[in-house]
Scaffold this active site. Structure first.
Site, PDB file in Angstrom:
ATOM      1  N   GLY A 201       0.815  -1.205   0.000  1.00 41.20           N
ATOM      2  CA  GLY A 201       0.000   0.000   0.000  1.00 41.20           C
ATOM      3  C   GLY A 201       0.844   1.248   0.000  1.00 41.20           C
ATOM      4  N   ASN A 202       0.224   2.369   0.322  1.00 42.71           N
ATOM      5  CA  ASN A 202       0.940   3.650   0.384  1.00 42.71           C
ATOM      6  C   ASN A 202       0.384   4.475   1.525  1.00 42.71           C
ATOM      7  OD1 ASN A 202      -1.316   5.384  -0.741  1.00 42.71           O
ATOM      8  ND2 ASN A 202      -1.001   3.990  -2.482  1.00 42.71           N
ATOM      9  N   ARG A 203       0.936   5.653   1.717  1.00 41.42           N
ATOM     10  CA  ARG A 203       0.607   6.468   2.894  1.00 41.42           C
ATOM     11  C   ARG A 203      -0.572   7.423   2.686  1.00 41.42           C
ATOM     12  NH1 ARG A 203       4.857   5.972   6.487  1.00 41.42           N
ATOM     13  NH2 ARG A 203       6.816   5.225   5.594  1.00 41.42           N
ATOM     14  N   SER A 204      -1.243   7.350   1.567  1.00 43.47           N
ATOM     15  CA  SER A 204      -2.333   8.292   1.314  1.00 43.47           C
ATOM     16  C   SER A 204      -3.488   8.075   2.284  1.00 43.47           C
ATOM     17  CB  SER A 204      -2.839   8.150  -0.121  1.00 43.47           C
ATOM     18  OG  SER A 204      -3.928   9.016  -0.344  1.00 43.47           O
TER      19      SER A 204
END
Length: 398
Positions: A201-204
């Site tokens: 995933g990512n930090r958004s």
């Protein structure tokens, strides 16, 4: 914008602190005017700390500055939350026996009252008559929510949630330049499963996309928000379609875009996903873990650009970091030209910037990579700057 936030004496006064925070985080200058009874529930120190302004209930404070007149005269928006049965009665009667009711009499800007009281009070003929009187004068009185009240009671009379009040209040002063438009906004970050418990995933957090959807709704648009793993609630007045992966987001956005005037791709979409998703949780073993083979996901923005119909605008977002090949501006410019979207919003991320923060700092490029504007401040302020750029490019018959 200058907002006067009135707080009257009900147990729901504590929710007004969250409302104040939402207004200030959106970049507005807020003066809190509580009633004396409200200070029995939440003290002046709380309001002063959150607003940065002195708080008083007294018309005899700052007499030389004529504050009991000036506050209402200079406000761009007045919101009272909670508005108790007593406050509604005094406002309907035109009383001016404290700073809040005096300010209500002076104000010539939009006024929104958010009632909160027990169901019997809300349904009483006197309260019904007071609400009708206020609405007849052009005051916007929200319907209270239905739910748990003080003690074991439940029914109509609950204060609407701060996010709902914020959206309703700001809609009163927002430009209606997106009225009749159909808008799709993606927000959040996709997650690509590795096994039943792990993902890439990512930090958004989705804050910027949610702010874009909220701003579009305030400005009159019919909004579909495609949310991927949002860390913040969806705004009131939009249709939320929840997705998890890049493939799900691709399908949802492209389907919603078929009848949209504007599509804004603010979501952080994974560029890669595991080729194989393990059926069971991958166990830790004594040896080295097996490598995870990755494959590219679909390029959602490029697909939207290639499929856009005449008059439709496509807006992309590019979260960039500098590297040996160039800085954020270089990468953003190259991406704008490569993707071909009508607008590309570029922002630097990492080191506490961009993802998960209340603020943002962006540069807006056109399809040639030319800078057409910049915006910095709260994500709500950035959202309005993006929509200003969009509106300037909308054709009348889009």
């Amino acid at each position: 914008m200058r907002i006067l936030l009135g707080v009257s004496g009900g147990i729901a006064a504590y929710k007004a602190a969250s409302l104040l925070r939402l207004f200030t985080e959106a970049g507005h200058d807020v003066r809190v005017v509580p009633t004396r009874a409200a200070l029995e529930f939440v003290g002046a120190a709380t309001w002063e700390a959150l607003s940065g302004h002195r708080v008083t209930t007294d018309v005899f404070q700052d007499v030389p500055g004529v504050e009991h007149v000036r506050l209402g005269q200079t406000a761009d928006l007045v919101v009272v939350a909670p508005a108790t049965a007593d406050l509604l009665a005094r406002a309907a009667a035109g009383q001016a026996d404290d700073l809040l009711t005096a300010s209500l009499l002076v104000a010539r800007c939009p006024v929104l009252l958010a009632p909160a009281m027990h169901s019997e009070m809300w349904r009483h003929p006197a309260t019904e008559a007071n609400v009708a009187t206020l609405r007849g004068r052009g005051v916007h009185v929200l319907e209270p929510a239905t739910g748990r009240l003080t003690g074991a009671d439940s029914g109509p009379g609950r204060l609407p949630e701060p996010e709902e009040i914020t959206a309703a209040a700001l809609a009163l002063v927002a430009p209606r330049d997106l009225a009749g438009r159909r808008v799709v906004v993606s927000a959040g970050g996709t997650r690509e499963p590795v096994d039943p418990v792990r993902f890439l995933g990512n930090r958004s957090s989705g804050r910027q996309g949610v702010a874009l959807a909220a701003a579009a709704a305030r400005r009159g648009a019919d909004v579909v928000l495609v949310g991927a793993n949002l860390a913040v609630p969806a705004p009131a007045g939009v249709e939320l379609r929840t997705v998890e992966t890049a493939a799900e987001l691709d399908s949802a956005v492209r389907a919603a875009a078929l009848n949209a005037d504007v599509v804004v791709m603010a979501a952080a979409v994974a560029d890669f996903r595991p080729v194989v998703v393990a059926e069971h949780k991958i166990k830790k073993t004594a040896g080295e873990p097996a490598p995870i083979l990755l494959e590219r996901t679909a390029d959602v923005l490029s697909a939207l650009v290639s499929e856009r119909r005449p008059g439709q605008l496509v807006v992309g977002f590019a979260a960039e970091t500098g590297d040996d090949d160039g800085d954020v501006a270089d990468h953003g410019r190259a991406k704008a030209i490569r993707k071909g979207a009508d607008l590309l919003v570029v922002n630097a991320v990492g080191d506490g910037r961009g993802f998960g923060t209340p603020d943002n700092d962006v540069t807006i490029l056109d399809g040639t990579g030319t800078v057409i504007g910049t915006a910095a401040g709260s994500k709500a302020q950035v959202a309005d700057a993006v929509w200003d750029a969009v509106v300037a490019r909308l054709t009348p018959d889009a």
